[in-house]
Design a protein around this motif. Structure first.
Motif, PDB file in Angstrom:
ATOM      1  N   GLY A   1       0.795  -1.224   0.000  1.00  0.00           N
ATOM      2  CA  GLY A   1       0.000   0.000   0.000  1.00  0.00           C
ATOM      3  C   GLY A   1       0.826   1.272   0.000  1.00  0.00           C
ATOM      4  N   PHE A   2       2.160   1.149  -0.027  1.00  0.00           N
ATOM      5  CA  PHE A   2       3.028   2.314  -0.019  1.00  0.00           C
ATOM      6  C   PHE A   2       3.760   2.416  -1.349  1.00  0.00           C
ATOM      7  N   VAL A   3       4.077   3.631  -1.752  1.00  0.00           N
ATOM      8  CA  VAL A   3       4.882   3.864  -2.951  1.00  0.00           C
ATOM      9  C   VAL A   3       6.097   4.689  -2.557  1.00  0.00           C
ATOM     10  N   GLU A   4       7.157   4.515  -3.303  1.00  0.00           N
ATOM     11  CA  GLU A   4       8.384   5.234  -3.027  1.00  0.00           C
ATOM     12  C   GLU A   4       8.405   6.550  -3.803  1.00  0.00           C
ATOM     13  N   TYR A   5       9.036   7.568  -3.224  1.00  0.00           N
ATOM     14  CA  TYR A   5       9.217   8.848  -3.907  1.00  0.00           C
ATOM     15  C   TYR A   5      10.013   8.613  -5.176  1.00  0.00           C
ATOM     16  N   LYS A   6       9.518   9.153  -6.267  1.00  0.00           N
ATOM     17  CA  LYS A   6      10.218   9.004  -7.543  1.00  0.00           C
ATOM     18  C   LYS A   6      11.116  10.211  -7.770  1.00  0.00           C
ATOM     19  N   ARG A   7      12.267   9.943  -8.320  1.00  0.00           N
ATOM     20  CA  ARG A   7      13.245  10.994  -8.594  1.00  0.00           C
ATOM     21  C   ARG A   7      12.579  12.153  -9.348  1.00  0.00           C
TER      22      ARG A   7
END
Length: 73
Positions: free
Chosen positions: A7-13
């Motif tokens: 349910g989490f996404v990582e910050y994209k560059r």
């Protein structure tokens, strides 16, 4: 690298830069990554970002990003 919890996404560059429509980011987007023009603009980003850490942190909060750290067992 540890997998993110479901349910989490990582910050994209450059997510912040694109979202606030930073003028330098718009210039970067028009250049081919790795080209001399791209690298020249990129150097400006590294040394003289147009935004402050304060602005970035508040953007992160508004977008509900979390900074997490695994606990030591």
């Amino acid at each position: 690298m540890t997998a993110l919890p479901k349910g989490f996404v990582e910050y994209k560059r450059r997510e912040f830069c694109n979202d606030v429509k930073c003028s330098r980011q718009l210039e970067l987007n028009a250049e081919q990554e790795g080209s001399p023009g791209y690298e020249k603009i990129r150097e400006k980003c590294k040394t003289a970002c147009l935004y402050t850490t304060y602005q970035f942190h508040h953007w992160l909060i508004q977008k509900e990003f979390l900074i997490i750290k695994p606990c030591k067992t």
